[in-house]
Design an enzyme around this catalytic site. Structure first.
Site, PDB file in Angstrom:
ATOM      1  N   ASP A   1      -0.147  -0.213  12.669  1.00 34.63           N
ATOM      2  CA  ASP A   1      -0.972   0.454  13.685  1.00 34.63           C
ATOM      3  C   ASP A   1      -1.580  -0.577  14.636  1.00 34.63           C
ATOM      4  OD1 ASP A   1      -0.448   2.811  12.311  1.00 34.63           O
ATOM      5  OD2 ASP A   1      -2.338   2.744  11.186  1.00 34.63           O
TER       6      ASP A   1
ATOM      7  N   ARG B   1       0.836  -1.192   0.000  1.00 39.74           N
ATOM      8  CA  ARG B   1       0.000   0.000   0.000  1.00 39.74           C
ATOM      9  C   ARG B   1       0.875   1.247   0.000  1.00 39.74           C
ATOM     10  NH1 ARG B   1       2.764   1.519   3.493  1.00 39.74           N
ATOM     11  NH2 ARG B   1       2.608   1.307   5.755  1.00 39.74           N
TER      12      ARG B   1
END
Length: 356
Positions: free
Chosen positions: A298, A130
């Site tokens: 995250d 990504r």
């Protein structure tokens, strides 16, 4: 007796609505993007956001690195444990972000900018990679005056753990400095994430100024290498970088923990009070189960902090981070699985130790 964690974790970052789409390498090339990177948008990138909406099957997802982390941590913690702070616009996208936070029972304390729209982040998915391009907009206008307002500073005073991403150096270094000093003066735990290679490269002075206050530093391997170059550490070996950063000068007596993830490779942990690196293997996610890797880092921090805040051993914190990261890579975008999330430690998760 259960530990009282109400308001124990406060996080700062840029709340962004992600615009996510599967694209091809040609689009990356057109905008000068790398397949697995994170950058701030400049003028040439601005048309990209509408292009994703008009020409691709774009999806709107709640984003912003620290808000993703705090959502995940709150899902694993008692209700009311975490508070997220950042700036949004007065618009529908801000409400989308709040709705996602509310769903996770994460309390938000947004500074609302009256004129700027809520920030967005283009997520360009190619295979399992990504590329992130952030247009901060309102998020960029967060001001320290919001944090130091007595009503808002109560959240800082109530907390015992703080998590701020490196992205926030571009927005409010004054806030970072104030929270870091408060943590030091009150024997609390201050944690940060390097977040992207450009943070170490372009905000080196801020990183150097803040590092003495950091009790736990998170990063991935490319960010760690960028940090080594910026600080002139003279090595590209991840274990050596981790140890040298752990051993840099500290304010206060707490040891510093440095945690470097490497995707499917070993997670490397070094501490200022040990001459051994801990290497934690990652249980692979079957290829056919992977949605994309967005949000995995995250989620790792979310799992780690949720256990760390409850006083669990380091091995358990790392295992929880790996587990929650594995849950997120099975989704599309930085999403957590539906339903109750519960981490159960294996009881047999242990690192390899290596002298450094």
């Amino acid at each position: 007796m259960a530990q009282d964690l109400r308001g124990a974790l406060v996080g700062f970052c840029n709340p962004l609505l992600d615009i996510s789409a599967v694209v091809d390498d040609k689009l990356l090339s057109e905008y000068g993007l790398k397949a697995n990177d994170a950058i701030m948008a400049d003028e040439k990138h601005l048309p990209l956001f509408q292009t994703l909406i008009d020409k691709y099957d774009a999806k709107f997802l709640p984003g912003g690195s620290a808000q993703n982390t705090l959502r995940g941590a709150q899902l694993l913690l008692p209700e009311g444990s975490a508070v997220f702070i950042g700036a949004v616009g007065k618009d529908e996208n801000a409400q989308r972000l709040k709705d996602a936070a509310d769903k996770a029972k994460l309390r938000t304390n947004y500074m609302v900018h009256p004129d700027k729209p809520t920030g967005t982040c283009a997520l360009l998915i190619t295979g399992h990679d990504r590329s992130m391009v952030a247009n901060l907009s309102a998020a960029e206008k967060y001001d320290f005056s919001h944090a130091k307002d007595p009503e808002n500073w109560k959240d800082i005073e109530a907390a015992r753990f703080y998590y701020i991403t490196g992205f926030f150096f571009a927005v409010s270094p004054d806030t970072i400095e104030a929270v870091a000093k408060h943590a030091l003066e009150n024997n609390k735990t201050f944690t940060m994430n390097l977040s992207a290679p450009f943070v170490a490269e372009f905000f080196t002075a801020h990183v150097e100024k803040t590092l003495p206050y950091i009790n736990i530093l998170f990063s991935n391997e490319t960010e760690a290498e960028a940090l080594s170059k910026a600080l002139k550490l003279g090595t590209s070996d991840i274990k050596q970088i981790a140890k040298r950063v752990a051993d840099m000068p500290r304010a206060g007596s707490k040891p510093r923990l440095v945690v470097f993830t490497q995707g499917a490779g070993n997670t490397v942990v070094a501490s200022s009070d040990s001459d051994e690196a801990r290497l934690y293997g990652v249980k692979p996610v079957p290829h056919e189960e992977i949605g994309d890797t967005n949000g995995a880092g995250d989620a790792f921090v979310a799992g780690f902090l949720a256990e760390y805040m409850q006083g669990k051993p380091l091995d358990t914190c790392i295992e929880a981070g790996h587990w929650l990261g594995g849950q997120v890579v099975r989704q599309v975008g930085p999403n957590y699985p539906e339903g109750e999330l519960k981490f159960v430690p294996s009881g047999s998760f242990a690192p390899a130790l290596e002298k450094i």
